[in-house]
Design a protein around this motif. Sequence first.
Motif, mmCIF file in Angstrom:
data_model
loop_
_atom_site.group_PDB
_atom_site.id
_atom_site.type_symbol
_atom_site.label_atom_id
_atom_site.label_comp_id
_atom_site.label_asym_id
_atom_site.label_seq_id
_atom_site.Cartn_x
_atom_site.Cartn_y
_atom_site.Cartn_z
ATOM 1 N N ARG A 628 0.839 -1.199 0.000
ATOM 2 C CA ARG A 628 0.000 0.000 0.000
ATOM 3 C C ARG A 628 0.876 1.253 0.000
ATOM 4 N NH1 ARG A 628 -5.401 -0.152 0.609
ATOM 5 N NH2 ARG A 628 -6.377 -2.116 1.240
ATOM 6 N N LEU A 629 1.932 1.250 0.788
ATOM 7 C CA LEU A 629 2.818 2.407 0.827
ATOM 8 C C LEU A 629 3.543 2.564 -0.507
ATOM 9 C CD1 LEU A 629 3.884 4.735 2.510
ATOM 10 C CD2 LEU A 629 5.667 3.220 3.396
ATOM 11 N N ASP A 698 12.286 12.070 -0.254
ATOM 12 C CA ASP A 698 12.563 12.505 1.117
ATOM 13 C C ASP A 698 11.489 12.025 2.075
ATOM 14 O OD1 ASP A 698 14.846 13.829 0.249
ATOM 15 O OD2 ASP A 698 13.734 15.665 -0.204
ATOM 16 N N ASP A 699 10.234 12.079 1.623
ATOM 17 C CA ASP A 699 9.112 11.648 2.463
ATOM 18 C C ASP A 699 8.437 10.471 1.781
ATOM 19 O OD1 ASP A 699 6.935 11.331 4.099
ATOM 20 O OD2 ASP A 699 5.949 13.219 3.510
ATOM 21 N N LEU A 700 8.453 9.319 2.422
ATOM 22 C CA LEU A 700 7.835 8.135 1.840
ATOM 23 C C LEU A 700 6.313 8.177 1.917
ATOM 24 C CD1 LEU A 700 10.208 5.358 3.252
ATOM 25 C CD2 LEU A 700 10.296 6.497 1.021
ATOM 26 N N GLY A 701 5.773 9.097 2.728
ATOM 27 C CA GLY A 701 4.322 9.245 2.820
ATOM 28 C C GLY A 701 3.659 8.373 3.860
ATOM 29 N N ALA A 741 -0.705 1.008 11.976
ATOM 30 C CA ALA A 741 0.573 0.892 12.697
ATOM 31 C C ALA A 741 1.674 0.357 11.792
ATOM 32 C CB ALA A 741 0.389 -0.001 13.917
ATOM 33 N N ARG A 742 1.358 -0.640 10.978
ATOM 34 C CA ARG A 742 2.373 -1.229 10.108
ATOM 35 C C ARG A 742 2.801 -0.252 9.013
ATOM 36 N NH1 ARG A 742 3.634 -6.517 10.610
ATOM 37 N NH2 ARG A 742 2.369 -7.771 12.059
ATOM 38 N N ILE A 743 1.867 0.528 8.504
ATOM 39 C CA ILE A 743 2.221 1.526 7.483
ATOM 40 C C ILE A 743 3.163 2.570 8.082
ATOM 41 C CG2 ILE A 743 1.312 3.421 6.076
ATOM 42 C CD1 ILE A 743 -1.177 1.685 5.585
ATOM 43 N N GLN A 744 2.866 3.002 9.300
ATOM 44 C CA GLN A 744 3.689 4.020 9.943
ATOM 45 C C GLN A 744 5.120 3.549 10.173
ATOM 46 O OE1 GLN A 744 1.119 4.765 13.311
ATOM 47 N NE2 GLN A 744 0.517 6.770 12.523
ATOM 48 N N THR A 745 5.316 2.256 10.371
ATOM 49 C CA THR A 745 6.653 1.743 10.702
ATOM 50 C C THR A 745 7.393 1.182 9.482
ATOM 51 O OG1 THR A 745 5.681 -0.396 11.314
ATOM 52 C CG2 THR A 745 6.010 1.231 13.076
ATOM 53 N N CYS A 746 6.791 1.264 8.290
ATOM 54 C CA CYS A 746 7.480 0.800 7.086
ATOM 55 C C CYS A 746 8.741 1.639 6.850
ATOM 56 C CB CYS A 746 6.570 0.901 5.869
ATOM 57 S SG CYS A 746 5.496 -0.515 5.619
ATOM 58 N N THR A 747 9.829 0.986 6.557
ATOM 59 C CA THR A 747 11.093 1.674 6.328
ATOM 60 C C THR A 747 11.408 1.728 4.829
ATOM 61 O OG1 THR A 747 12.380 -0.354 6.465
ATOM 62 C CG2 THR A 747 11.953 0.836 8.537
#
Length: 782
Positions: A628-629, A698-701, A741-747
């Motif tokens: 999704r990201l 710079d920002d993965l979103g 939560a998982r989207i927020q922690t995607c690297t």
Amino acid sequence: MPAPAHPHYLHLTLANGLRVSLRHAPRLKRCAAVLRVAAGSHDVPLAWPGLAHFLEHLLFLGTERFPTSEGLMAYVQRHGGQVNASTRERTTDFFFELPAATFAGGLERLADMLTHPRLALEDQLREREVLHAEFIAWSQDATAQEQVALLEGLASDHPLRGFHAGNRDSLPVERETFQQALREFHTQFYQSGQMTLSLAGPQSLEALEGLAQRFSEHLISGLPRVQSAPPALMQGQAQRYRHIANDHLHQVITCNAPREALAFLCTWLNASAPGGLLAELKAQQLASALQASVLYHFAGQAVLAIDFTLSGPAESATHVEALLYDWLAFFAHSDWTALREEFALLAVRQQQTQGALALARNDNQGLSELDVAALKAMLDSLHLPPSTLTWQLPPNNPFLRPPVKEERAGLIRGQTSAHRGLRTFAQDRSRGRRDASALTFSQALADDSNEGALYLQWQSAPPHPENALQSLRDNARQAGVEVSFENLGSHWRVKMVGLQEPIPAVLEVLAQRLGDPQEAQAAAPPMIAIRELLKTLPACCTSTTSEPASWDSARWHGLGLGFSTSHEALIKTAAARLPGQPASLNHVAPSLSGQRIWHEVQTDSNEAALLLFCPTPSQSLADEAAWRLLGHLLQAPFYQRLRVELQIGYAVFSSIRQINGQTGLLFGVQSPGLSLSGIADHLNTFLKQLPALIDRSDDLGNLALAEQFCARTLPNDQAAELLWHAHLAGHPSDYLVQLQARIQTCTRETLQHAAQQLNDAAGGWRCIANGPRISTAWQAAG
């Protein structure tokens, strides 16, 4: 459960002349803006057809303050909203919908693009090619050309008969005279006195007014301009004519009736109830469908078109026409009291249920006494002879009123308390089926609103009867419930989303109708190729079965979301009457394991069109979040590269798509100039550039995407769709929280891994295209 809340309205004109319409509805989870410019394709100088539509396109190409990557379209897409624009004959609309927290940023960008367009020559040259591609598609589209032919009965000097599409010849951007006309059109019409802003959202009217005031401060101030009045629609005393083409009879009536009056007439013309025009046409096997609509309305002129899909030879058109005017004569002399009450209920229900964007676009002022008088005068002007047939006015929509409660709990209808304790075999069988039902209810959506969603899915059942249930769908939609059907190969699904109150009654009628003999499916209207492919996509992605399709072998299961306890009980009772056997169906997504499958689908258009669906390698939440990201990050660059820079087509998009619980990335392209092989090459090239795109971002979103899955701001229909697919995939009820939560922690490393999986087709690739496979690297679908 709270009673449905009516939106609060406020209409005002600001100091600079901007007209503002505000709609406060606390139930809304998003905000919407509709900016209407009182200028359209008929306001353009005759020398430059298509200029108004061309300018609409150019305004989206960025400004000095907000370049394309930060403009309105990219901003709205980044925050999970929707945005578009439309050029009509005498108006141009720009509209978008966003969460409340990001709404002001959207208004800021809209004001800037309307006021400070770049209009750079290189942008114009590129965008002209896009319009030319649209023109080619329009000139080859049967429906569009039928519309052109339909209007040939109007006066030759009316602008409705003119060419307004725009192409390379009509948009000579290299000429200074054209550039001057473009700038003058923008200066004359894109100013405050020529605009109306409509806002809808959960904010107070004071807050919405503040947003409108700040928006207006960025506009160029100006005075209203009077748009030139068009010539007569028809010559002499003529008011109507017929047009026959491709099994369609079009009756065209020109008049000066108000828009609401014509909407009232169309509502009852289109009704499919017994005793009405459509029912009689079907009974006599003269026509299978009827659609009345207003094609044009401006400056006291209106064009009413009534489209009949003929069932017999063209010679039957005369009989159809006679029935139409006999019904109109009956309707003209009927008592409209009950119909006016019903029409008012329909308008109220719309206001109670429409989303933010639909509410912002709703300019329904109600049917006034003047409207009624104008409609009667219009019908009288047709000089119709008295009706000779027996007609009936449509009955009240049963779903618009609260259901009648049962006389006594626990009794069979018709029993008294003296019969208590007596049961029938039918009751026992019904109770047994209900207890064993695979219909479950989830609390993942709050049950403190008026809305709910019900999903029912059958396996090995007869084909879904969408056409035969059209009257049910129409009545449900009027009552605030959208009923839709989806073909999933050996499965089919029905979805009901909207107000809780009518859903049990809608389900009752559905259960009754499914067992009835079905009428033949009407031929679907032609669509552009990419839409035809999208319609077949779910069936292509679902495993098929050799089981015969019958109600005896059919099994079904379902999920209810957001319902109160009382409504759950009513739904369970209605579901016990559904055909087929309730069962816990195990949905296992078909595994492609690196395969590349090619599905060839025939379309009406000969333009190359291709969908590429790439499922995630597994159904884990970790894979879904990463993909999704990735889809969020590549959406704008994909459009920018293939649509804006390379101009390979006018239908170019990418998105995350869920099909029967399976999540994947979907890419779509339709091109008037490239072959399927050429489109595939561009897709492959873009996908191979994903690692570099990830590195330079710079920002993965993460934050912007995660916010889109907040239950507090996610519209109920979208939340329900996500939760249904989560249910099929076996995810827990707190799926939305976990996904956030998982989207927020995607690297960055996670995204690079997902990009590599995508390029390696780790979850497989499915290509749905309107031509044969392009190479042996693809395996033809079985």
